[in-house]
Write a protein that holds these residues in place. Structure first.
Motif, mmCIF file in Angstrom:
data_model
loop_
_atom_site.group_PDB
_atom_site.id
_atom_site.type_symbol
_atom_site.label_atom_id
_atom_site.label_comp_id
_atom_site.label_asym_id
_atom_site.label_seq_id
_atom_site.Cartn_x
_atom_site.Cartn_y
_atom_site.Cartn_z
ATOM 1 N N TYR A 121 35.614 22.633 43.835
ATOM 2 C CA TYR A 121 35.545 24.021 43.359
ATOM 3 C C TYR A 121 36.667 24.839 43.973
ATOM 4 N N TRP A 122 36.858 24.713 45.293
ATOM 5 C CA TRP A 122 37.863 25.512 45.988
ATOM 6 C C TRP A 122 39.266 25.151 45.508
ATOM 7 N N LEU A 123 39.490 23.880 45.221
ATOM 8 C CA LEU A 123 40.784 23.428 44.726
ATOM 9 C C LEU A 123 41.086 24.027 43.347
ATOM 10 N N LEU A 124 40.073 24.073 42.476
ATOM 11 C CA LEU A 124 40.278 24.545 41.111
ATOM 12 C C LEU A 124 40.191 26.069 40.966
ATOM 13 N N LEU A 125 39.191 26.669 41.590
ATOM 14 C CA LEU A 125 38.944 28.099 41.394
ATOM 15 C C LEU A 125 38.941 28.910 42.682
ATOM 16 N N TRP A 127 41.192 29.936 44.702
ATOM 17 C CA TRP A 127 42.172 31.016 44.826
ATOM 18 C C TRP A 127 41.609 32.316 44.264
ATOM 19 N N ALA A 128 40.903 32.239 43.143
ATOM 20 C CA ALA A 128 40.354 33.450 42.513
ATOM 21 C C ALA A 128 39.161 33.979 43.315
ATOM 22 N N ARG A 129 38.271 33.077 43.695
ATOM 23 C CA ARG A 129 37.097 33.517 44.462
ATOM 24 C C ARG A 129 37.519 34.019 45.836
ATOM 25 N N GLY A 130 38.480 33.367 46.453
ATOM 26 C CA GLY A 130 38.980 33.809 47.748
ATOM 27 C C GLY A 130 39.552 35.213 47.672
ATOM 28 N N ARG A 131 40.303 35.489 46.620
ATOM 29 C CA ARG A 131 40.875 36.825 46.417
ATOM 30 C C ARG A 131 39.762 37.857 46.188
ATOM 31 N N THR A 132 38.757 37.489 45.405
ATOM 32 C CA THR A 132 37.620 38.380 45.166
ATOM 33 C C THR A 132 36.876 38.653 46.467
ATOM 34 N N ASN A 133 36.646 37.599 47.260
ATOM 35 C CA ASN A 133 35.954 37.784 48.538
ATOM 36 C C ASN A 133 36.758 38.680 49.467
ATOM 37 N N GLU A 134 38.070 38.478 49.540
ATOM 38 C CA GLU A 134 38.898 39.291 50.418
ATOM 39 C C GLU A 134 38.843 40.763 50.013
ATOM 40 N N LYS A 135 38.970 41.021 48.729
ATOM 41 C CA LYS A 135 38.888 42.400 48.233
ATOM 42 C C LYS A 135 37.514 43.000 48.544
ATOM 43 N N GLY A 136 36.455 42.219 48.332
ATOM 44 C CA GLY A 136 35.095 42.691 48.600
ATOM 45 C C GLY A 136 34.852 42.941 50.077
ATOM 46 N N MET A 137 35.379 42.062 50.943
ATOM 47 C CA MET A 137 35.218 42.271 52.382
ATOM 48 C C MET A 137 35.938 43.536 52.829
ATOM 49 N N ARG A 138 37.142 43.755 52.320
ATOM 50 C CA ARG A 138 37.886 44.963 52.687
ATOM 51 C C ARG A 138 37.119 46.210 52.237
#
Length: 156
Positions: A121-125, A127-138
């Motif tokens: 999952y992390w390999l395929l998607l 990057w998108a979820r990581g970016r969403t999580n980072e934005k949400g954490m901020r």
């Protein structure tokens, strides 16, 4: 399969910890979890306490309840919890607080378990979820900062 965001808050660690460890206030801060409640006899933050969070994934849906368990709980320093689905740990969230310059450096982080499905999952998607999580954490930390700083300066 992890990420973090740090933000300085002009409030002492004890004040910040009171805000981030009160899961009943999560709806004020999180862009995805709009409410949470203690369950199974739990009524506050202690290691092993259980709660459930009402989530609107990516802020738009689907909407579901997540079972959670407090995994770290050191007042003024550390608050963390694991999120479960289907009886398996899906994610661990954590707030670590460090006193600095009369305030607190707060780091919110997430870590997914290392399993084959998660790695795929992390390999395929991821990057998108990581970016969403980072934005949400901020966004979460900025909202926490508003409340913590207001609470800290109210007692001045």
């Amino acid at each position: 399969m992890r990420g973090s965001v740090s933000l300085f808050m002009d409030a002492p660690p004890e004040v910040v910890w009171d805000v981030v460890s009160d899961i009943t206030r999560i709806g004020e801060f999180s862009p995805e979890t709009f409410e949470a409640e203690w369950v199974e006899g739990s009524d506050g933050p202690t290691v092993g306490a259980r709660f459930r969070g009402h989530v609107k994934r990516n802020g738009v849906g689907p909407v579901y309840w997540s079972a959670c368990k407090v995994t770290s709980c050191e007042p003024g320093r550390d608050f963390g919890f694991a999120v479960y689905g289907g009886g398996k740990r899906l994610n661990t969230w954590r707030y670590q607080l460090e006193p600095r310059d009369g305030g607190t450096e707060v780091t919110e982080s997430f870590e997914l378990p290392s399993s084959l499905p998660t790695r795929i999952y992390w390999l395929l998607l991821g990057w998108a979820r990581g970016r969403t999580n980072e934005k949400g954490m901020r966004q979460t930390l900025e909202r926490v900062r508003e409340v913590a700083e207001r609470d800290a300066h109210r007692s001045d």
